[in-house]
Design a protein around this motif. Structure first.
Motif, short mmCIF file in Angstrom:
data_model
loop_
_atom_site.label_atom_id
_atom_site.label_comp_id
_atom_site.label_asym_id
_atom_site.label_seq_id
_atom_site.Cartn_x
_atom_site.Cartn_y
_atom_site.Cartn_z
N VAL A 185 -13.33 39.79 -18.68
CA VAL A 185 -12.31 39.59 -17.64
C VAL A 185 -10.93 39.44 -18.28
CG1 VAL A 185 -13.91 38.49 -16.00
CG2 VAL A 185 -12.56 37.07 -17.52
N TRP A 186 -9.93 39.93 -17.55
CA TRP A 186 -8.53 39.78 -17.92
C TRP A 186 -7.87 39.05 -16.76
CZ3 TRP A 186 -11.57 43.95 -18.63
CH2 TRP A 186 -11.59 44.57 -19.88
N GLY A 187 -7.05 38.07 -17.06
CA GLY A 187 -6.43 37.43 -15.91
C GLY A 187 -5.44 36.35 -16.25
N SER A 188 -4.93 35.79 -15.15
CA SER A 188 -3.89 34.77 -15.21
C SER A 188 -4.59 33.42 -15.28
CB SER A 188 -3.06 34.90 -13.92
OG SER A 188 -1.98 34.01 -13.95
N LEU A 189 -4.45 32.73 -16.39
CA LEU A 189 -5.26 31.53 -16.58
C LEU A 189 -4.68 30.62 -17.67
CD1 LEU A 189 -7.06 32.13 -19.45
CD2 LEU A 189 -8.06 33.80 -17.91
N GLN A 190 -5.11 29.36 -17.63
CA GLN A 190 -4.67 28.38 -18.63
C GLN A 190 -5.71 28.17 -19.73
OE1 GLN A 190 -2.82 25.56 -15.20
NE2 GLN A 190 -3.03 24.54 -17.15
N CYS A 191 -6.99 28.36 -19.40
CA CYS A 191 -8.04 27.90 -20.29
C CYS A 191 -9.11 28.97 -20.49
CB CYS A 191 -8.70 26.65 -19.71
SG CYS A 191 -7.52 25.43 -19.12
N PRO A 192 -8.88 29.90 -21.43
CA PRO A 192 -9.83 31.01 -21.59
C PRO A 192 -11.28 30.53 -21.82
CG PRO A 192 -8.09 31.06 -23.29
CD PRO A 192 -7.72 30.00 -22.32
N TYR A 193 -11.44 29.45 -22.54
CA TYR A 193 -12.81 29.02 -22.84
C TYR A 193 -13.47 28.31 -21.66
CZ TYR A 193 -12.96 30.81 -27.55
OH TYR A 193 -13.00 31.67 -28.62
N TYR A 194 -12.71 27.83 -20.69
CA TYR A 194 -13.33 27.30 -19.46
C TYR A 194 -13.93 28.47 -18.68
CZ TYR A 194 -11.27 22.55 -19.59
OH TYR A 194 -10.93 21.26 -19.88
N GLU A 224 0.85 -1.19 0.00
CA GLU A 224 0.00 0.00 0.00
C GLU A 224 0.89 1.24 0.00
OE1 GLU A 224 -3.45 0.02 2.63
OE2 GLU A 224 -3.02 2.12 3.08
N TYR A 225 0.50 2.24 -0.78
CA TYR A 225 1.34 3.43 -1.02
C TYR A 225 0.50 4.68 -0.91
CZ TYR A 225 3.95 -0.47 -2.71
OH TYR A 225 4.56 -1.69 -2.76
N GLU A 226 1.14 5.76 -0.49
CA GLU A 226 0.41 7.01 -0.34
C GLU A 226 1.19 8.20 -0.88
OE1 GLU A 226 -0.77 7.69 3.71
OE2 GLU A 226 -1.85 5.77 3.75
N THR A 227 0.46 9.14 -1.41
CA THR A 227 1.09 10.41 -1.80
C THR A 227 0.27 11.56 -1.22
OG1 THR A 227 -0.15 10.62 -3.87
CG2 THR A 227 1.94 9.45 -4.00
N GLY A 228 0.94 12.66 -0.92
CA GLY A 228 0.27 13.79 -0.28
C GLY A 228 -0.19 14.84 -1.28
N ALA A 229 -0.90 15.81 -0.76
CA ALA A 229 -1.30 16.95 -1.60
C ALA A 229 -0.06 17.76 -1.93
CB ALA A 229 -2.32 17.81 -0.87
N GLN A 230 -0.12 18.53 -2.98
CA GLN A 230 1.02 19.36 -3.36
C GLN A 230 0.49 20.65 -3.97
OE1 GLN A 230 3.51 17.84 -6.53
NE2 GLN A 230 5.27 19.10 -5.96
N GLU A 231 1.12 21.73 -3.62
CA GLU A 231 0.71 23.05 -4.10
C GLU A 231 1.51 23.40 -5.37
OE1 GLU A 231 -1.46 25.46 -3.56
OE2 GLU A 231 -0.34 26.81 -4.84
N GLN A 232 0.82 23.96 -6.36
CA GLN A 232 1.50 24.21 -7.65
C GLN A 232 2.62 25.25 -7.54
OE1 GLN A 232 -1.86 24.27 -7.30
NE2 GLN A 232 -2.66 22.70 -8.64
N LEU A 233 2.44 26.25 -6.70
CA LEU A 233 3.46 27.27 -6.49
C LEU A 233 3.97 27.92 -7.77
CD1 LEU A 233 5.54 25.84 -3.51
CD2 LEU A 233 4.04 27.82 -3.51
N PHE A 272 -2.91 19.13 -11.31
CA PHE A 272 -1.51 19.50 -11.07
C PHE A 272 -0.68 18.59 -11.96
CE2 PHE A 272 1.79 20.63 -7.53
CZ PHE A 272 2.75 20.89 -8.51
N ARG A 273 0.12 19.23 -12.77
CA ARG A 273 1.07 18.58 -13.68
C ARG A 273 1.17 17.07 -13.47
NH1 ARG A 273 6.90 21.46 -14.73
NH2 ARG A 273 7.24 20.65 -16.81
N THR A 297 1.03 35.15 -18.07
CA THR A 297 0.75 34.23 -16.96
C THR A 297 2.04 33.65 -16.42
OG1 THR A 297 -1.46 33.75 -17.79
CG2 THR A 297 -0.47 32.09 -16.36
N GLY A 298 2.25 33.87 -15.13
CA GLY A 298 3.48 33.42 -14.48
C GLY A 298 3.36 32.01 -13.95
N GLY A 299 3.08 31.07 -14.84
CA GLY A 299 3.00 29.67 -14.45
C GLY A 299 1.59 29.27 -14.08
N GLY A 300 1.27 28.02 -14.37
CA GLY A 300 -0.05 27.48 -14.05
C GLY A 300 0.04 26.10 -13.41
N PHE A 301 0.74 25.21 -14.11
CA PHE A 301 0.99 23.84 -13.63
C PHE A 301 -0.30 23.09 -13.28
CE2 PHE A 301 4.70 26.49 -12.51
CZ PHE A 301 5.60 25.92 -13.38
N GLY A 302 -1.38 23.44 -13.94
CA GLY A 302 -2.67 22.81 -13.65
C GLY A 302 -3.50 23.63 -12.66
#
Ligand code: MTE
Ligand code: MOS
Length: 742
Positions: free
Chosen positions: A199-208, A171-180, A348-349, A231-236
């Motif tokens: 709206v204007w903004g920092s985003l990955q998916c304008p149509y979402y 059995e294996y586990e992984t934790g949450a992780q922040e994109q930063l 997240f990536r 956009t200064g990074g998204g990583f999901g």
């Protein structure tokens, strides 16, 4: 014709602006009359909202105040389903849930006002862990707390155990992780009844974001416009949450009649926005006497947080990648994502694959030990080859050379020599060295029929002056979209990259190319750009204005003459799903992805047994990714991904308290710095993929999958500790080391 631009490290399109500081991020923008917005959040993880108190000492009549009642359309953040409210109305389901919005011109007064709002609640019992959610300690989602479940069946696992000489479980586990991402989330909105919402903004998916605003305001599509700022990074992390902030900013703008800016600070961003899903995976594996996998039973669970959001899609990718690049005749994968009262976990990536690949690759090292084979020999006996089938019964039709990748990775890392040498050296002192690896694959593009449903489009136009414009909804977030599209269009047209301009994603101007996720931009959208560009030169040639061989001057003349004669010169290309790719959503069988990238990563670690600190000392990343379009950007993708993987493996530990992130500052949520990251040695093998632009496949997420298990296997090698979870912080490793020596 120009020299090929593909394969060359041409200057990055937006590089100059970023380096000189002239690039405009959302917080650099101001509008006339603009005011600021903040969010007041729940103070408990689960409960009923009884009332909202506005405390004394604040001039409330100067404020714009928005609650759920002010929403003109449906109170939801429209994504897959419409379960998540934009503002909580009667109930709160996690401790960061937005309840009230405030806007004012004075940022500092606004902050005081935020603290003066009290949300009165009647608490309900919350659920915080996968175990409690599965056990239905409280039912917080429909009947069984399960957002989504999948089952993959290949062969017959139940009867296969008989043929197994060994059965190994784990059995294996992984934790949450922040994109930063470097730039926290933010939006500016302009709106007003009767007018449109922009709206204007920092985003990955304008149509979402567009889709969410249309639903929230119940407006016709044409009246909503979404523009991506630098956009200064998204990583999901900017895949779904920007729809929430855009909704909030737009509601405040709608009510106040003024432009409203909401920019989160780091603490709010860390606490409230999505993180990687925590996971738990169970493996039961049957092996024959000669080291062949005969049965794999995998049980994979993700913690989805309080709302469904993108979890079914993250679970899907994690499920499909759970059995790795191996050929096993009998496989069963059961998976589910469950509800808890934490903020929703999200993209997240790697999108679920880093979680399930960690479990598999760590497990296989344990299997190898149980069977008496070396880790590499066990993999070699089971690697998938052309013509064989993956767990979802997809026949691998591409050329795949896992053996060759493994050879190269082991050689470049000095694996065999180190494996031997460390064994003797480690006896001498408290610092133990170890080396381990992981072998894996990552599918690019949406899963199964996903790309067919998306039906993405890209547009290429040419001006009278011979300038070529690429119009796509794909966003640049550091990974290289603009440069790569320019290289692809340039080569298709025989031009220089400088003649290609990439337009800023703006839903009023660019077609919907689908979201910038799933490592799909180069391979899927890049292919559309390539086809559209090729058809521009075809059009000019068919009109008799351009010869087969031409220079940029001839191209410019041809464009000018064409436009004078016929009007606009442009080509819109829509995605066509390959006829020979079939996927069945019901049985979860078929061609899950058009193409996979294949990789072997080797990590060397040192562990100081006095402090239980593990460090990555050397890292070799070997991968086959089709044609490399831009060598520097591609290597950068791998280096950055490995660095994030090192954080996932060793440092980035989210401390949960009652569903809330208790360490939401970068002083105590520890991410790796350059001091913690070794020289990451990146090597590419290139086997051109027939359907990718110039032969390219997607690589953006790949590096997250193999890094953590390679490190975990190296720690196990160094210390004998049976690592089963990441992040492997010193506290956790200390416990493991004590049990080794007990
Ligand atoms: N690289 C940088 N520099 N910044 C990012 O935000 N996002 C990652 C990856 N690499 C990201 C990045 C994620 S999560 C994905 S899905 C892909 O890039 C998306 O871009 P692609 O389709 O161009 O690979
Ligand atoms: Mo990437 S997690 O698909 O945005």
């Amino acid at each position: 014709m120009k020299d090929p631009q593909i394969g060359k490290a041409v200057p990055r399109k937006e590089g100059r602006e970023k380096v000189t500081g002239s690039a405009r991020y959302v917080d650099d923008l101001t509008f006339k009359g603009m005011i600021h917005g903040v969010t007041v959040r729940s103070s408990i993880a689960r409960g009923r909202i009884l009332g909202i108190q506005f405390g004394e000492g604040i001039p409330w009549d100067e404020f714009t105040i928005v609650t759920a009642k002010d929403i003109p359309g449906k109170n939801c953040v429209a994504l897959l389903i419409e379960d998540q409210p934009c503002l909580a109305d009667q109930f709160v389901n996690h401790p960061e849930e937005a309840v009230v919005l405030l806007a004012h011109a004075d940022k500092y007064l606004l902050e005081e006002a935020r603290r003066a709002v009290r949300i009165e609640t009647q608490p309900l019992p919350p659920v915080f862990t996968i175990e409690d959610s599965l056990a239905r300690k409280q039912v917080i989602w429909v009947e069984d707390n399960i957002f989504k479940a999948y089952q993959v069946e290949k062969g017959n696992v139940d009867t296969a155990w008989e043929a197994a000489e060994f059965i190994v479980e784990g059995e294996y586990e992984t934790g949450a992780q922040e994109q930063l991402y470097i730039e926290p989330q933010g939006m500016i909105a302009q709106a007003g009844p009767g007018s449109r919402v922009t709206v204007w903004g920092s985003l990955q998916c304008p149509y979402y974001v567009h889709k969410a605003l249309v639903r929230l305001f119940d407006l016709p599509k044409e009246q909503v416009r979404v523009v991506q700022t630098e956009t200064g990074g998204g990583f999901g992390g900017k895949e779904e949450y920007p729809s929430m902030i855009a909704g909030h900013a737009a509601l405040l703008a709608w009510k106040s009649g003024k432009p409203v800016k909401i920019v989160y600070d780091r603490a709010e961003d860390m606490a409230a926005t999505t993180k990687r899903h925590p996971s738990r995976t169970r493996h039961r594996t049957g092996i024959s006497r000669d080291g062949k996998l005969v049965a794999m039973e995998i049980d994979f669970t993700l913690d989805g947080g309080a709302y469904e959001t993108l979890s079914p899609v993250v679970l899907s990718r994690g499920t499909i990648h759970a059995a790795g690049p191996y050929s096993c005749p009998n496989v069963r994968i059961r998976s589910r994502v469950v509800a808890t009262n934490a903020p929703p976990h999200g993209a997240f990536r790697g999108f679920g694959a880093p979680q399930s690949v960690f479990a598999l690759e760590r497990h296989l090292d344990r299997v190898a030990a149980a069977v008496g084979l070396t880790p590499e020999e066990l993999r070699r006996r089971n690697f998938i080859h052309e013509g064989e089938t993956l767990a979802v019964s997809q026949v691998v039709r591409e050329k795949v050379q896992m053996d060759k990748l493994l050879d190269r990775a082991l050689e470049l890392s000095g694996y065999h020599e180190k494996r031997k040498r460390f064994a003797t050296e480690n006896a001498r002192g408290p610092i133990k060295l170890g080396i381990g690896f992981a072998s894996f694959l990552h599918g690019a593009g949406f899963t199964g029929s996903g790309e067919e449903y998306l039906a993405s489009e890209a547009l290429v136009t040419a001006t009278r002056e011979g300038k070529v414009h690429v119009l796509a909804g794909s966003t640049e977030m550091g990974q290289g979209t603009n440069t790569i599209f320019a290289q692809i269009a340039a080569d298709a047209l025989g031009l220089d990259c400088q003649q290609i301009e990439i337009l800023q994603p703006d839903t009023a101007l660019v077609p919907n190319s689908g979201p910038t996720v799933a490592s799909r931009t180069t391979m899927i959208v890049g292919k559309l750009v390539e086809s559209a560009a090729l058809s521009i030169s075809k059009t000019l040639q068919n009109a008799g204005l351009l010869k087969a061989e031409y220079g940029s001057k001839e191209f410019q003349d041809a464009c000018c003459r064409y436009i004078e004669k016929f009007g606009a010169l442009q080509s819109l290309v829509k995605y066509q799903h390959p006829q020979d790719l079939h996927w069945d959503d019901g049985t979860y069988q078929g061609d899950a992805y058009g193409a996979y990238a294949w990789a072997v990563y080797v990590a060397e670690v040192s562990v100081d047994t006095r402090t239980a600190e593990a460090r990555v000392e050397d890292f070799v990343a070997v991968q086959e990714v089709g044609k490399v379009i831009h060598p520097v950007l591609a290597a950068g993708q791998i280096e950055g991904g490995v660095a994030q993987g090192i954080g996932f493996a060793l440092y980035e530990n989210i401390v949960w308290q009652e569903g809330r992130m208790a360490n939401g500052q970068m002083t105590n949520y520890i991410m790796p710095t350059s001091m913690d990251v070794p020289n990451i040695r990146v090597y590419f093998e290139e086997i051109p993929y027939a359907r990718g632009p110039a032969g390219a496949k997607g690589i953006g997420e790949l590096p997250l999958d193999g890094t953590a298990p390679a490190i975990a296997n190296a720690i196990a090698h160094a210390t004998g500790a049976d690592v089963r979870a990441v992040p492997m912080t010193p506290e956790k490793l200390m416990e493991l080391l004590e049990s080794v020596h007990a």
